[in-house]
Design an enzyme around this catalytic site. Structure first.
Site, short mmCIF file in Angstrom:
data_model
loop_
_atom_site.label_atom_id
_atom_site.label_comp_id
_atom_site.label_asym_id
_atom_site.label_seq_id
_atom_site.Cartn_x
_atom_site.Cartn_y
_atom_site.Cartn_z
N LEU A 138 -6.18 -26.26 -6.54
CA LEU A 138 -5.82 -26.16 -5.87
C LEU A 138 -4.90 -26.64 -4.93
O LEU A 138 -3.91 -27.59 -4.93
CB LEU A 138 -6.39 -24.74 -5.16
CG LEU A 138 -5.36 -24.38 -4.07
CD1 LEU A 138 -4.16 -23.00 -4.54
CD2 LEU A 138 -5.71 -22.44 -3.29
N PRO A 141 -3.39 -33.83 -2.84
CA PRO A 141 -3.66 -34.71 -1.89
C PRO A 141 -2.71 -35.10 -0.39
O PRO A 141 -3.77 -35.78 -0.09
CB PRO A 141 -3.36 -36.47 -2.76
CG PRO A 141 -3.10 -35.97 -3.86
CD PRO A 141 -2.99 -34.21 -4.38
N GLY A 144 -4.23 -30.11 2.20
CA GLY A 144 -5.69 -29.06 2.13
C GLY A 144 -5.30 -27.62 2.09
O GLY A 144 -5.77 -26.79 1.74
N SER A 145 -5.56 -28.50 3.53
CA SER A 145 -5.65 -26.35 4.59
C SER A 145 -4.71 -25.66 4.22
O SER A 145 -4.61 -24.73 4.27
CB SER A 145 -6.13 -26.67 5.67
OG SER A 145 -7.21 -27.45 6.02
N TRP A 169 -9.63 -33.70 -5.42
CA TRP A 169 -11.66 -32.69 -4.71
C TRP A 169 -11.71 -31.65 -5.63
O TRP A 169 -11.88 -30.68 -5.65
CB TRP A 169 -11.50 -32.47 -3.67
CG TRP A 169 -10.85 -33.43 -2.20
CD1 TRP A 169 -9.84 -33.72 -1.45
CD2 TRP A 169 -12.00 -34.53 -2.69
NE1 TRP A 169 -9.88 -35.03 -1.12
CE2 TRP A 169 -11.37 -35.09 -1.39
CE3 TRP A 169 -13.09 -34.98 -2.85
CZ2 TRP A 169 -11.64 -36.61 -0.83
CZ3 TRP A 169 -13.53 -36.03 -2.13
CH2 TRP A 169 -13.65 -36.57 -1.70
N ALA A 250 -15.29 -16.45 -4.16
CA ALA A 250 -15.95 -17.66 -4.07
C ALA A 250 -16.83 -18.18 -2.58
O ALA A 250 -18.17 -18.56 -2.85
CB ALA A 250 -15.38 -19.09 -4.53
N GLN A 287 -45.16 -26.02 21.57
CA GLN A 287 -44.08 -25.15 21.64
C GLN A 287 -42.53 -25.35 20.82
O GLN A 287 -41.69 -24.80 20.54
CB GLN A 287 -43.74 -24.72 23.44
CG GLN A 287 -44.69 -23.86 23.74
CD GLN A 287 -44.43 -23.61 25.56
OE1 GLN A 287 -44.00 -24.40 25.98
NE2 GLN A 287 -45.93 -22.76 25.65
N LEU A 346 -39.79 -33.17 10.30
CA LEU A 346 -40.25 -33.21 9.06
C LEU A 346 -40.30 -34.61 9.28
O LEU A 346 -41.29 -35.37 8.77
CB LEU A 346 -39.67 -33.28 7.28
CG LEU A 346 -40.97 -32.37 6.57
CD1 LEU A 346 -40.13 -30.36 7.00
CD2 LEU A 346 -40.08 -32.50 5.43
N GLU A 371 -13.61 -24.62 0.31
CA GLU A 371 -13.22 -23.17 0.26
C GLU A 371 -12.93 -22.24 1.72
O GLU A 371 -13.25 -21.53 2.43
CB GLU A 371 -14.33 -22.29 0.14
CG GLU A 371 -14.75 -22.75 -1.38
CD GLU A 371 -14.36 -22.22 -2.31
OE1 GLU A 371 -13.51 -21.05 -2.80
OE2 GLU A 371 -14.85 -22.19 -3.56
C1 LIG Z 1 -17.02 -31.29 -2.65
C2 LIG Z 1 -16.28 -30.56 -2.91
C3 LIG Z 1 -15.50 -29.98 -4.09
C4 LIG Z 1 -13.65 -29.44 -3.90
N1 LIG Z 1 -13.63 -28.62 -5.25
C5 LIG Z 1 -12.65 -28.22 -4.89
C6 LIG Z 1 -12.04 -27.19 -6.42
O1 LIG Z 1 -13.21 -27.45 -6.78
N2 LIG Z 1 -11.25 -27.15 -6.22
C7 LIG Z 1 -9.92 -26.84 -4.94
O2 LIG Z 1 -8.68 -26.85 -5.20
N3 LIG Z 1 -9.99 -27.83 -3.51
C8 LIG Z 1 -11.91 -28.35 -3.39
N4 LIG Z 1 -11.97 -28.88 -2.69
C9 LIG Z 1 -11.17 -29.20 -1.42
C10 LIG Z 1 -12.01 -28.15 -0.39
O3 LIG Z 1 -10.81 -27.35 -0.82
C11 LIG Z 1 -10.59 -29.08 0.79
O4 LIG Z 1 -11.14 -30.56 1.11
C12 LIG Z 1 -10.10 -28.36 1.71
O5 LIG Z 1 -9.49 -27.50 1.73
C13 LIG Z 1 -9.31 -28.89 3.58
O6 LIG Z 1 -8.72 -29.72 3.10
P1 LIG Z 1 -8.55 -31.35 2.77
O7 LIG Z 1 -10.12 -31.92 2.51
O8 LIG Z 1 -7.48 -31.84 2.78
O9 LIG Z 1 -8.24 -31.43 4.70
P2 LIG Z 1 -7.06 -30.92 6.07
O10 LIG Z 1 -6.51 -30.49 5.27
O11 LIG Z 1 -6.54 -32.15 5.83
O12 LIG Z 1 -8.06 -30.64 7.01
C14 LIG Z 1 -8.17 -31.91 7.99
C15 LIG Z 1 -8.66 -31.50 8.87
O13 LIG Z 1 -7.86 -30.68 9.75
C16 LIG Z 1 -8.82 -29.16 10.34
N5 LIG Z 1 -7.00 -28.40 10.21
C17 LIG Z 1 -6.35 -29.09 9.13
N6 LIG Z 1 -5.07 -27.79 9.74
C18 LIG Z 1 -5.31 -27.31 10.53
C19 LIG Z 1 -4.67 -26.51 11.90
N7 LIG Z 1 -3.55 -25.70 11.45
N8 LIG Z 1 -5.24 -25.82 13.13
C20 LIG Z 1 -6.32 -26.61 13.25
N9 LIG Z 1 -6.98 -27.82 12.19
C21 LIG Z 1 -6.76 -27.91 11.24
C22 LIG Z 1 -9.16 -28.66 9.05
O14 LIG Z 1 -10.56 -27.85 9.42
C23 LIG Z 1 -10.52 -30.34 9.55
O15 LIG Z 1 -10.35 -30.59 9.78
C24 LIG Z 1 -13.21 -29.56 -2.77
C25 LIG Z 1 -13.69 -30.12 -1.59
C26 LIG Z 1 -14.78 -31.20 -1.57
C27 LIG Z 1 -15.21 -31.90 -0.29
#
Ligand SMILES: Cc1cc2nc3c(=O)[nH]c(=O)nc-3n(C[C@H](O)[C@H](O)[C@H](O)COP(=O)(O)OP(=O)(O)OC[C@H]3O[C@@H](n4cnc5c(N)ncnc54)[C@H](O)[C@@H]3O)c2cc1C
Length: 392
Positions: A138, A141, A144-145, A169, A250, A287, A346, A371
């Site tokens: 899904l 590059p 993501g979000s 990713w 998931a 404590q 630890l 996710e």
């Molecule tokens: C080890 C690993 C395994 C993964 N496996 C899969 C997989 O099997 N399949 C798959 O499809 N994906 C996978 N992913 C991808 C993962 O789902 C994405 O990394 C995630 O959705 C975030 O996208 P991004 O890294 O592009 O971050 P971005 O979307 O670029 O976000 C960067 C930062 O900006 C913040 N942000 C973004 N938009 C907003 C907004 N509107 N308001 C406020 N803050 C915002 C985010 O919270 C984050 O802190 C994997 C990632 C990792 C690290």
């Protein structure tokens, strides 16, 4: 790694809420993790190698398709059993749980829910037995979000589709036999399709140098004019709701899984604190360390209750996506906070591979991002209670 002496905390006698079947399923997974995962996982993580030896065991404990009907090779269990299996596996390692989550909720689930009968017969039994491993594409590059902005696309060529684009990713990508991939058609509608290893123009380079989820392989999916047979399109649902439906399943599993990682960190810290003598007494008698341990068990117990209730709602088909977001967000943060605190209990030993805590802590840094990030899940709750989207 030291011998696995794990004892699961159950401060509020929550086992009384479980059926005999739940306990049987959970204990089988717990025993398997002790026997097959704990002895090898630290080494696998240190070497950044996915331990292929665990695939058949994951299939045997029902971790590949716990809730998929038995007629398709799944375990036919309810949502609480599914959650408990994820909890136990992540008690061992989040990377191993990720492999099971991807296979079950992101590969088998869409084929089961959105596929036709031929697709279900062709793929589900092989995925359930571990003969096939799958991945879910899904994230891209530049998306993501915001996966709805994806640019990976399919073109209708008459007797087949042509797939172009790239995903990033992707868990399990480097060795997956099939990939469930989300791409836009010429009308801009998101469709799910099954891409098979060996299709011309399809490559899966591995992503190296991760400090997190090192026992889980991550990679890219690259599609360069890949010919996709029309029978590989998932016909029964399209639009962004289709991949989001998989993510609900998931994320629910992650909410349980994070409890497992937290339980392991707590249990390790408690045992260590009772044994470690400083100033002529166990550090557990101080404590400050009691505060850490007491807060840990409180948070674990709250997460257990939240998640058990969510499981009953899911069993009744009543859990909303926003409720799942809340549990995923709460429990992963809870687990990460506990990992950080337990690491300190630890002292220097906490940074070594002798104990599982640092590995859990590093793993959870991915779990809090994938996710749906911690921020995005908060914004989903915000949208749910106000009716006003703050992220789009
Ligand atoms: C080890 C690993 C395994 C993964 N496996 C899969 C997989 O099997 N399949 C798959 O499809 N994906 C996978 N992913 C991808 C993962 O789902 C994405 O990394 C995630 O959705 C975030 O996208 P991004 O890294 O592009 O971050 P971005 O979307 O670029 O976000 C960067 C930062 O900006 C913040 N942000 C973004 N938009 C907003 C907004 N509107 N308001 C406020 N803050 C915002 C985010 O919270 C984050 O802190 C994997 C990632 C990792 C690290």
């Amino acid at each position: 790694m030291s011998q696995d002496l794990f004892q699961a905390p159950d401060y509020y006698q929550l086992d009384e809420l479980l059926s005999e079947e739940h306990i049987l399923v959970r204990d089988a997974a717990r025993e398997w993790v002790k026997r097959e995962v704990s002895p090898i996982i630290e080494d696998a993580a240190q070497q950044a190698k996915f331990p292929t030896s665990i695939i058949s065991g994951l299939a045997e404990i029902g971790a590949f398709g716990p809730y998929i009907p038995e007629e398709y090779g799944g375990a036919g269990l309810d949502q609480i059993s599914y959650g408990l299996i994820m909890q136990e596996i992540e008690r061992g390692d989040s990377g191993v749980r990720s492999t099971a989550s991807v296979q079950s909720s992101l590969v088998m689930y869409p084929i089961w829910k959105y596929g036709n009968e031929e697709q279900k017969q062709k793929y589900l039994p092989k995925l359930a037995s571990g003969e096939y491993l799958g991945c879910f594409g899904l994230t891209e590059p530049d998306h993501g979000s915001n996966p709805g902005g994806m640019v990976t696309n399919i073109k209708d060529m008459g007797d087949h589709y042509l797939l172009n684009g790239a995903k990033m990713w992707i868990s399990n990508a480097p060795f997956a036999d099939i990939a469930v991939v989300w791409a836009k058609n010429e009308e801009g509608r998101i469709k799910g399709l099954i891409v098979e290893r060996g299709m011309e123009g399809f490559t899966t380079p591995e992503t190296h140098n991760k400090w997190s989820l090192r026992a889980s392989a991550t990679g890219e999916l690259i599609f360069d004019n890949v010919k996709i047979p029309k029978e590989n399109i998932l016909p029964n649902k399209d639009g962004l709701g289709a991949p989001l439906g998989c993510l609900d399943s998931a994320r629910y599993g992650i909410a349980w899984g994070a409890i497992g990682a937290a339980m392991d960190c707590y249990d390790t810290a408690l045992r260590y604190a009772k044994e470690r003598i400083q100033f002529d007494k166990p550090i557990a008698a101080t404590q400050l360390q009691q505060k850490k341990l007491a807060e840990m068990i409180t948070e674990i117990t709250k997460a257990q209750l939240l998640t058990w209730r969510l499981g009953t709602l899911r069993n009744d088909g009543k859990a909303t996506s926003a409720q799942i977001s809340m549990a995923k967000r709460n429990n992963v943060e809870m687990a990460l906070t506990i990992a950080r605190e337990a690491r300190q209990v630890l002292g220097a030993m906490g940074i070594t591979g002798e104990y599982s805590i640092m590995r859990h802590m590093m793993n959870l840094e991915s779990v809090i991002t994938y996710e749906g990030t911690h921020d995005i899940h908060l914004l989903i709750t915000g949208l749910d209670i106000t009716g006003l989207p703050a992220f789009k």
